[in-house]
Design an enzyme around this catalytic site. Structure first.
Site, PDB file in Angstrom:
ATOM      1  N   LYS A   1       3.488   1.639   2.257  1.00 32.57           N
ATOM      2  CA  LYS A   1       2.136   1.946   2.749  1.00 32.57           C
ATOM      3  C   LYS A   1       1.415   2.936   1.832  1.00 32.57           C
ATOM      4  O   LYS A   1       0.195   2.855   1.665  1.00 32.57           O
ATOM      5  CB  LYS A   1       2.207   2.467   4.183  1.00 32.57           C
TER       6      LYS A   1
ATOM      7  N   TYR B   1       9.182   1.633   4.228  1.00 33.48           N
ATOM      8  CA  TYR B   1       7.880   1.383   4.863  1.00 33.48           C
ATOM      9  C   TYR B   1       6.866   2.430   4.407  1.00 33.48           C
ATOM     10  O   TYR B   1       5.733   2.091   4.032  1.00 33.48           O
ATOM     11  CB  TYR B   1       8.056   1.422   6.386  1.00 33.48           C
ATOM     12  N   ALA B   2       7.276   3.707   4.408  1.00 32.85           N
ATOM     13  CA  ALA B   2       6.361   4.762   3.979  1.00 32.85           C
ATOM     14  C   ALA B   2       5.958   4.571   2.520  1.00 32.85           C
ATOM     15  O   ALA B   2       4.786   4.718   2.156  1.00 32.85           O
ATOM     16  CB  ALA B   2       7.018   6.129   4.183  1.00 32.85           C
TER      17      ALA B   2
HETATM   18  P1  NAD Z   1       2.985  -6.784  14.817  1.00 28.58           P
HETATM   19  O1  NAD Z   1       4.421  -6.841  14.432  1.00 28.58           O
HETATM   20  O2  NAD Z   1       2.611  -6.771  16.254  1.00 28.58           O
HETATM   21  O3  NAD Z   1       2.187  -7.991  14.144  1.00 28.58           O
HETATM   22  C1  NAD Z   1       2.356  -8.307  12.791  1.00 28.58           C
HETATM   23  C2  NAD Z   1       1.927  -9.741  12.547  1.00 28.58           C
HETATM   24  O4  NAD Z   1       2.145 -10.018  11.151  1.00 28.58           O
HETATM   25  C3  NAD Z   1       2.756 -10.749  13.337  1.00 28.58           C
HETATM   26  O5  NAD Z   1       1.913 -11.742  13.891  1.00 28.58           O
HETATM   27  C4  NAD Z   1       3.698 -11.340  12.293  1.00 28.58           C
HETATM   28  O6  NAD Z   1       4.104 -12.678  12.582  1.00 28.58           O
HETATM   29  C5  NAD Z   1       2.835 -11.254  11.023  1.00 28.58           C
HETATM   30  N1  NAD Z   1       3.624 -11.248   9.795  1.00 28.58           N
HETATM   31  C6  NAD Z   1       4.796 -10.585   9.576  1.00 28.58           C
HETATM   32  N2  NAD Z   1       5.242 -10.836   8.342  1.00 28.58           N
HETATM   33  C7  NAD Z   1       4.329 -11.674   7.762  1.00 28.58           C
HETATM   34  C8  NAD Z   1       4.249 -12.285   6.497  1.00 28.58           C
HETATM   35  N3  NAD Z   1       5.212 -12.138   5.580  1.00 28.58           N
HETATM   36  N4  NAD Z   1       3.169 -13.067   6.217  1.00 28.58           N
HETATM   37  C9  NAD Z   1       2.212 -13.250   7.163  1.00 28.58           C
HETATM   38  N5  NAD Z   1       2.259 -12.721   8.393  1.00 28.58           N
HETATM   39  C10 NAD Z   1       3.301 -11.931   8.681  1.00 28.58           C
HETATM   40  O7  NAD Z   1       2.412  -5.504  14.046  1.00 28.58           O
HETATM   41  P2  NAD Z   1       1.112  -4.612  14.301  1.00 28.58           P
HETATM   42  O8  NAD Z   1       1.530  -3.393  15.008  1.00 28.58           O
HETATM   43  O9  NAD Z   1       0.002  -5.446  14.839  1.00 28.58           O
HETATM   44  O10 NAD Z   1       0.807  -4.163  12.798  1.00 28.58           O
HETATM   45  C11 NAD Z   1      -0.259  -4.721  12.037  1.00 28.58           C
HETATM   46  C12 NAD Z   1      -0.400  -3.907  10.758  1.00 28.58           C
HETATM   47  O11 NAD Z   1      -0.697  -2.541  11.077  1.00 28.58           O
HETATM   48  C13 NAD Z   1       0.864  -3.850   9.896  1.00 28.58           C
HETATM   49  O12 NAD Z   1       0.513  -3.854   8.532  1.00 28.58           O
HETATM   50  C14 NAD Z   1       1.476  -2.522  10.262  1.00 28.58           C
HETATM   51  O13 NAD Z   1       2.328  -2.027   9.264  1.00 28.58           O
HETATM   52  C15 NAD Z   1       0.226  -1.686  10.441  1.00 28.58           C
HETATM   53  N6  NAD Z   1       0.437  -0.500  11.253  1.00 28.58           N
HETATM   54  C16 NAD Z   1       0.733  -0.601  12.584  1.00 28.58           C
HETATM   55  C17 NAD Z   1       0.905   0.550  13.329  1.00 28.58           C
HETATM   56  C18 NAD Z   1       1.208   0.506  14.802  1.00 28.58           C
HETATM   57  O14 NAD Z   1       1.343   1.586  15.391  1.00 28.58           O
HETATM   58  N7  NAD Z   1       1.316  -0.651  15.431  1.00 28.58           N
HETATM   59  C19 NAD Z   1       0.804   1.804  12.725  1.00 28.58           C
HETATM   60  C20 NAD Z   1       0.507   1.871  11.359  1.00 28.58           C
HETATM   61  C21 NAD Z   1       0.319   0.703  10.638  1.00 28.58           C
END
Ligand code: NAD
Length: 244
Positions: free
Chosen positions: A158, A154-155
């Site tokens: 990103k 993941y790291a």
């Molecule tokens: P989440 O898991 O709540 O939501 C992710 C969404 O992406 C879901 O609706 C899922 O169905 C969809 N998804 C997953 N794989 C997919 C694919 N192959 N094609 C299309 N859609 C897909 O996650 P979140 O926390 O809302 O994260 C959103 C973004 O923010 C991500 O890229 C995550 O890595 C990044 N992020 C989140 C956090 C955090 O603390 N929540 C921190 C850093 C980065």
């Protein structure tokens, strides 16, 4: 419709829940026509149907080039253009350096990094042709920290998203298309309901985890004309978890 994204056609991947859903909601409140793309069609439909200005649900796996092509064709078929792409879809699977399987490595890189690349690639001709527009990618605090919670693929993915953002910003600048990224810290979503994230959250200087709307506000700024002189930037939204 008035608003900071009035009549802008915006495609948000992973828009079915969490941060992506909050971005869709805010963009629609600001007058955007939002295409809500998600691998889960039920989530995409629920999110799109609940927007202030009902959006277009799209079932899309960002890791599939054919799926991305179909999804973008649906957007241009319905709206005729694209103004803003938000590459928000991402996954986090718990693993370590020693037990990470090849399948886990591949899926995490495929969704987070290749998916971002494929959607950028599909958007480039549409945005170049218009000579305007914005791409907002979703990086993470993990890109700088190496993954506080011990998630090597993941790291790495990103960090790749951050690098892609800078490279594409350079490439698209002559066409007046801006490319930026957001690096969230710990945001209250389904992704962060783990013990490791609890420990990390306790170290946030501002004393609380972020809400999806905190990231959405940053995405709105980056997508809007207010950020017209800003490209190739990765903005931390992390409550001070990393300050640099
Ligand atoms: P989440 O898991 O709540 O939501 C992710 C969404 O992406 C879901 O609706 C899922 O169905 C969809 N998804 C997953 N794989 C997919 C694919 N192959 N094609 C299309 N859609 C897909 O996650 P979140 O926390 O809302 O994260 C959103 C973004 O923010 C991500 O890229 C995550 O890595 C990044 N992020 C989140 C956090 C955090 O603390 N929540 C921190 C850093 C980065």
């Amino acid at each position: 419709m008035a608003g900071r994204l009035a009549d802008k056609v915006c495609l948000v991947t992973g828009g079915g829940r969490g941060i992506g859903r909050a971005i869709c909601e805010l963009f629609a409140q600001e007058g955007a026509l939002v295409a809500v793309a998600d691998i889960d069609p039920a989530l995409a439909s629920q999110s799109a149907g609940a927007l202030a200005r009902p959006g277009l649900p799209i079932e899309l796996d960002v890791a599939s080039k054919a799926g991305v092509a179909e999804g973008f064709a649906a957007v241009t078929g319905s709206y005729g253009r694209l103004d803003v792409l938000v590459n928000n879809a991402g996954i986090l699977l718990s693993t370590t350096f020693e037990d990470c399987s090849e399948e886990t490595w591949d899926r995490i890189l495929d969704v987070n990094l290749k998916g971002t690349f494929l959607c950028c690639q599909a958007a480039i001709p549409l945005l170049k042709e218009r000579g305007s527009g914005a791409i907002v990618n979703m990086s993470s605090v993990a890109a700088k920290s190496g993954g506080f919670t011990g998630h090597p693929p993941y790291a790495a993915a990103k960090a790749g998203v951050s690098a892609l953002t800078i490279g594409l910003a350079q490439y698209l600048a002559p066409y007046k298309v801006r490319v930026n990224a957001i690096a969230p810290g710990v945001i209250a979503t389904a992704m962060t309901q783990t013990a490791n994230h609890g420990e990390l959250a306790a170290r946030i200087p501002l004393g609380e985890v972020g809400e999806p709307r905190d990231v959405a506000a940053c995405a709105l700024f980056l997508a809007s004309e207010e950020a017209r002189h800003l490209t190739g930037e990765i903005i931390d939204v992390n409550g001070g978890l990393i300050m640099d």
